[in-house]
Write a protein that holds these residues in place. Sequence first.
Motif, short mmCIF file in Angstrom:
data_model
loop_
_atom_site.label_atom_id
_atom_site.label_comp_id
_atom_site.label_asym_id
_atom_site.label_seq_id
_atom_site.Cartn_x
_atom_site.Cartn_y
_atom_site.Cartn_z
N MET A 141 13.52 -5.50 8.73
CA MET A 141 13.48 -4.35 7.85
C MET A 141 12.78 -4.69 6.53
O MET A 141 11.96 -3.94 6.06
N ILE A 142 13.13 -5.85 5.97
CA ILE A 142 12.52 -6.25 4.70
C ILE A 142 11.04 -6.52 4.90
O ILE A 142 10.22 -6.15 4.07
N GLU A 143 10.67 -7.15 6.03
CA GLU A 143 9.27 -7.43 6.31
C GLU A 143 8.49 -6.13 6.45
O GLU A 143 7.36 -6.03 5.97
N THR A 144 9.07 -5.13 7.09
CA THR A 144 8.40 -3.85 7.26
C THR A 144 8.19 -3.18 5.91
O THR A 144 7.12 -2.65 5.63
N LEU A 145 9.18 -3.25 5.06
CA LEU A 145 9.09 -2.67 3.72
C LEU A 145 8.00 -3.39 2.92
O LEU A 145 7.18 -2.74 2.27
N ALA A 146 7.99 -4.70 2.96
CA ALA A 146 6.96 -5.47 2.25
C ALA A 146 5.58 -5.15 2.79
O ALA A 146 4.61 -5.02 2.03
N ALA B 181 2.60 -3.48 0.60
CA ALA B 181 1.29 -4.15 0.49
C ALA B 181 0.18 -3.22 0.96
O ALA B 181 -0.88 -3.14 0.33
N LEU B 182 0.42 -2.51 2.04
CA LEU B 182 -0.58 -1.59 2.56
C LEU B 182 -0.85 -0.48 1.55
O LEU B 182 -2.01 -0.09 1.35
N GLU B 183 0.19 0.02 0.91
CA GLU B 183 0.02 1.06 -0.10
C GLU B 183 -0.80 0.54 -1.28
O GLU B 183 -1.67 1.24 -1.81
N LEU B 184 -0.54 -0.70 -1.70
CA LEU B 184 -1.31 -1.28 -2.80
C LEU B 184 -2.78 -1.44 -2.42
O LEU B 184 -3.67 -1.15 -3.23
N VAL B 185 -3.03 -1.89 -1.21
CA VAL B 185 -4.42 -2.07 -0.76
C VAL B 185 -5.13 -0.73 -0.70
O VAL B 185 -6.30 -0.61 -1.07
N ARG B 186 -4.45 0.30 -0.28
CA ARG B 186 -5.06 1.64 -0.19
C ARG B 186 -5.42 2.20 -1.56
O ARG B 186 -6.29 3.06 -1.66
N ARG B 187 -4.80 1.71 -2.61
CA ARG B 187 -5.10 2.18 -3.96
C ARG B 187 -6.40 1.58 -4.49
O ARG B 187 -6.99 2.09 -5.44
N ARG C 179 -13.12 1.17 -2.55
CA ARG C 179 -13.66 0.71 -1.27
C ARG C 179 -14.27 -0.69 -1.32
O ARG C 179 -13.96 -1.53 -0.47
N PRO C 180 -15.13 -1.02 -2.29
CA PRO C 180 -15.70 -2.38 -2.32
C PRO C 180 -14.64 -3.47 -2.52
O PRO C 180 -14.71 -4.52 -1.90
N THR C 181 -13.65 -3.19 -3.37
CA THR C 181 -12.60 -4.18 -3.60
C THR C 181 -11.75 -4.34 -2.35
O THR C 181 -11.36 -5.45 -1.99
N ARG C 182 -11.48 -3.23 -1.68
CA ARG C 182 -10.71 -3.28 -0.43
C ARG C 182 -11.46 -4.10 0.62
O ARG C 182 -10.87 -4.92 1.33
N ALA C 183 -12.78 -3.91 0.71
CA ALA C 183 -13.58 -4.67 1.68
C ALA C 183 -13.55 -6.15 1.35
O ALA C 183 -13.43 -6.99 2.25
N ARG C 184 -13.65 -6.49 0.06
CA ARG C 184 -13.60 -7.88 -0.35
C ARG C 184 -12.23 -8.49 -0.02
O ARG C 184 -12.12 -9.62 0.45
N PHE C 185 -11.17 -7.72 -0.25
CA PHE C 185 -9.82 -8.16 0.06
C PHE C 185 -9.65 -8.45 1.55
O PHE C 185 -9.15 -9.50 1.95
N VAL C 186 -10.12 -7.51 2.37
CA VAL C 186 -10.00 -7.68 3.82
C VAL C 186 -10.79 -8.89 4.28
O VAL C 186 -10.33 -9.68 5.11
N ALA C 187 -12.00 -9.08 3.74
CA ALA C 187 -12.81 -10.23 4.11
C ALA C 187 -12.11 -11.54 3.76
O ALA C 187 -12.14 -12.49 4.54
N GLN C 188 -11.46 -11.57 2.61
CA GLN C 188 -10.75 -12.78 2.19
C GLN C 188 -9.58 -13.06 3.12
O GLN C 188 -9.35 -14.20 3.54
#
Length: 89
Positions: free
Chosen positions: A1-6, A10-16, A19-28
């Motif tokens: 449950m805690i892992e799902t919440l985390a 994290a997914l919500e933060l990445v969606r904020r 687009r270029p920063t998100r792509a760089r994050f995903v690549a990393q």
Amino acid sequence: MIETLAYEQALELVRRLDRPTRARFVAQVVQELAVEPGDAGQRVTDPRATLAEIRAHFAQQGPVNPSAGEQLDRDRQHRADLLEGRIRE
């Protein structure tokens, strides 16, 4: 449950991110996953045992027709025929 919440947080933060920063994050993240040793990296494998497994796998596949040597001979003859003008492509 805690892992799902985390994960959801994290997914919500990445969606904020834009687009270029998100792509760089995903690549990393992908790069770190590619380098990080997984279960396969933790166990020590004998290269000879791995080679034996590969040979066994291809032995189960059966003979190849034409064989690599036969195909090489055919390719050489075809190239010679082209160079000597016996055939045209």
